[in-house]
Design a protein around this motif. Sequence first.
Motif, PDB file in Angstrom:
ATOM      1  N   PHE A  69       0.841  -1.205   0.000  1.00  7.39           N
ATOM      2  CA  PHE A  69       0.000   0.000   0.000  1.00  7.39           C
ATOM      3  C   PHE A  69       0.877   1.257   0.000  1.00  7.39           C
ATOM      4  CE2 PHE A  69      -2.607  -3.345   1.774  1.00  7.39           C
ATOM      5  CZ  PHE A  69      -3.849  -3.140   1.197  1.00  7.39           C
ATOM      6  N   ASP A  70       0.283   2.346  -0.490  1.00 12.73           N
ATOM      7  CA  ASP A  70       0.982   3.635  -0.455  1.00 12.73           C
ATOM      8  C   ASP A  70       0.957   4.236   0.952  1.00 12.73           C
ATOM      9  OD1 ASP A  70       1.482   3.801  -3.303  1.00 12.73           O
ATOM     10  OD2 ASP A  70      -0.708   3.973  -3.465  1.00 12.73           O
ATOM     11  N   ALA A  71      -0.088   3.894   1.711  1.00  8.20           N
ATOM     12  CA  ALA A  71      -0.208   4.418   3.080  1.00  8.20           C
ATOM     13  C   ALA A  71      -1.011   3.435   3.915  1.00  8.20           C
ATOM     14  CB  ALA A  71      -0.901   5.775   3.070  1.00  8.20           C
ATOM     15  N   VAL A  72      -0.729   3.420   5.219  1.00  3.79           N
ATOM     16  CA  VAL A  72      -1.455   2.544   6.143  1.00  3.79           C
ATOM     17  C   VAL A  72      -1.924   3.364   7.343  1.00  3.79           C
ATOM     18  CG1 VAL A  72      -1.236   0.585   7.746  1.00  3.79           C
ATOM     19  CG2 VAL A  72      -0.221   0.444   5.472  1.00  3.79           C
ATOM     20  N   LEU A  73      -3.206   3.184   7.696  1.00  2.00           N
ATOM     21  CA  LEU A  73      -3.754   3.824   8.898  1.00  2.00           C
ATOM     22  C   LEU A  73      -4.028   2.730   9.914  1.00  2.00           C
ATOM     23  CD1 LEU A  73      -6.379   6.157   7.139  1.00  2.00           C
ATOM     24  CD2 LEU A  73      -4.095   6.792   7.986  1.00  2.00           C
ATOM     25  N   ILE A  74      -3.413   2.827  11.101  1.00  2.00           N
ATOM     26  CA  ILE A  74      -3.667   1.823  12.143  1.00  2.00           C
ATOM     27  C   ILE A  74      -4.742   2.363  13.079  1.00  2.00           C
ATOM     28  CG2 ILE A  74      -2.682   0.351  13.931  1.00  2.00           C
ATOM     29  CD1 ILE A  74       0.054   0.752  12.744  1.00  2.00           C
ATOM     30  N   CYS A  75      -5.909   1.703  13.037  1.00  2.00           N
ATOM     31  CA  CYS A  75      -7.067   2.091  13.863  1.00  2.00           C
ATOM     32  C   CYS A  75      -7.550   0.826  14.554  1.00  2.00           C
ATOM     33  CB  CYS A  75      -8.194   2.639  13.002  1.00  2.00           C
ATOM     34  SG  CYS A  75      -7.725   3.812  11.752  1.00  2.00           S
ATOM     35  N   ALA A  76      -6.652   0.105  15.205  1.00  2.00           N
ATOM     36  CA  ALA A  76      -6.955  -1.261  15.644  1.00  2.00           C
ATOM     37  C   ALA A  76      -7.299  -1.355  17.121  1.00  2.00           C
ATOM     38  CB  ALA A  76      -5.791  -2.184  15.298  1.00  2.00           C
ATOM     39  N   GLY A 102       5.740  -2.703  15.470  1.00  3.07           N
ATOM     40  CA  GLY A 102       6.463  -3.355  14.370  1.00  3.07           C
ATOM     41  C   GLY A 102       7.091  -2.360  13.406  1.00  3.07           C
ATOM     42  N   VAL A 103       6.545  -1.133  13.326  1.00  2.00           N
ATOM     43  CA  VAL A 103       7.166  -0.115  12.461  1.00  2.00           C
ATOM     44  C   VAL A 103       7.759   1.018  13.303  1.00  2.00           C
ATOM     45  CG1 VAL A 103       5.915  -0.545  10.307  1.00  2.00           C
ATOM     46  CG2 VAL A 103       4.856   0.881  12.077  1.00  2.00           C
ATOM     47  N   GLY A 104       8.018   0.729  14.588  1.00  2.00           N
ATOM     48  CA  GLY A 104       8.712   1.705  15.436  1.00  2.00           C
ATOM     49  C   GLY A 104       7.826   2.791  16.014  1.00  2.00           C
ATOM     50  N   VAL A 127       3.125   5.216   7.626  1.00  5.21           N
ATOM     51  CA  VAL A 127       2.169   4.590   8.549  1.00  5.21           C
ATOM     52  C   VAL A 127       1.756   5.597   9.617  1.00  5.21           C
ATOM     53  CG1 VAL A 127       1.792   2.693  10.165  1.00  5.21           C
ATOM     54  CG2 VAL A 127       3.282   2.356   8.183  1.00  5.21           C
ATOM     55  N   LEU A 128       0.453   5.732   9.795  1.00  9.82           N
ATOM     56  CA  LEU A 128      -0.079   6.649  10.812  1.00  9.82           C
ATOM     57  C   LEU A 128      -0.949   5.848  11.782  1.00  9.82           C
ATOM     58  CD1 LEU A 128      -0.560   9.640  11.759  1.00  9.82           C
ATOM     59  CD2 LEU A 128      -2.571   9.635  10.275  1.00  9.82           C
ATOM     60  N   ALA A 129      -0.662   5.985  13.087  1.00 12.99           N
ATOM     61  CA  ALA A 129      -1.479   5.298  14.101  1.00 12.99           C
ATOM     62  C   ALA A 129      -2.242   6.344  14.909  1.00 12.99           C
ATOM     63  CB  ALA A 129      -0.582   4.475  15.027  1.00 12.99           C
TER      64      ALA A 129
END
Length: 351
Positions: free
Chosen positions: A177-184, A194-196, A312-314
């Motif tokens: 993916f070009d971008a990932v949003l973590i909303c978990a 895992g991505v720091g 990656v944005l959380a």
Amino acid sequence: MKVAVIGGGVVGLSATVALLRQGVDVHCYEPGEPMGERSAGDTRIFRLAHAYPDMVMLAERSRALFAEWSERAGATFVDEVGTVVSGAEVGAWADAMATAGAAHELVEAGSPLLRLPAGTFAGPALIDPSGGVIRVDRVRAFLVDAVGTRLRRLHVDAIEETGPGVRVTSGTDSNIFDAVLICAGAGTSALAAGVGIDTPSALEHHFRFSFPIRPNAPSPLQCWITQPAGGQLGTYQHVAAPGHWAVGGHIDPELVSWESARQAAEQASLAAVTAYVAEHLPFVEPRPFAQVYCTHNPDLGDGLQFVRCGRVLATYGENLMKFAPLLGETLARAGVDGSTPANAGPHTEAN
Ligand SMILES: Cc1cc2nc3c(=O)[nH]c(=O)nc-3n(C[C@H](O)[C@H](O)[C@H](O)COP(=O)(O)OP(=O)(O)OC[C@H]3O[C@@H](n4cnc5c(N)ncnc54)[C@H](O)[C@@H]3O)c2cc1C
């Protein structure tokens, strides 16, 4: 552009819907029932009232976006019965409302403006007339319908930055993916690490119980938040369904800690909340008949937090239901343009 949203709770679904409206190719990963974890149940409290002016203003923007959803769906998402906050600290909350220019009123217990299931209570009360009951059942139906086939019923095992993008792995399934949003929700800290990205990982148990409302109770009842005072439980309370009063309490952290068994935490919470109802709510029968359970990150309080590492944005926070449409728009924008939204509330340090 191709974006992955990890988590099909109210935050992830709202972000997915906002991305779809921008024409983005979005995949929302959710292994369980959509909105089946921290977003479970049929109702929540909406309020503009917060202790921080920036939070009040964000809640106003979210309320406007709930209204836009209502227009699109032809359904009411917030029953505007009003929300009351009571306790010694409400003066500061009233100041925050005043700074934000939000309508509010400070009254004493016994005011005819109050419609609560209690006769009297500790402290003055702040009435937030724009508050009310969020109809989570309708929000869920609206979002699930709007997300449609973009929901992928998969548990994400890992996220990894690679040259061409971010790899999202689920069992043998792997996509870039070009971008990932973590909303978990409760799963955010493990994935983000895992991505720091460092987010709160401590958890505790939380329960909300429903009780029958007596027929002679005032109507329509306002939602109510009581701040803890002199050993009295801090609570949040509202109509969960016609004739049903939901009460959640801020239980002694030792009794609901993650190290305690869930059943022991449930018993301690049930005993404390039922005793509170018996002692303080004459218009409610102290006879619990239903409950909602969720995990909870202790000590967060009201606030919206965003942490980025590369693509990656959380996000994390507490009481996010009322901010769902706003969070959806905010995350979608940041997912597309690579920005990091400003934090809001008590922990406003820059990332
Ligand atoms: C009893 C109770 C009362 C509340 N009262 C209020 C209130 O009055 N007002 C208010 O505004 N808010 C309230 N809240 C808080 C609000 O409901 C939550 O903040 C909000 O629902 C959180 O949504 P979320 O999408 O962040 O998390 P969740 O709903 O938990 O969604 C996260 C999703 O991510 C999925 N997931 C986790 N790990 C992975 C993985 N590795 N791969 C794929 N998917 C994954 C999970 O299955 C889950 O469905 C309350 C919550 C509870 C439980």
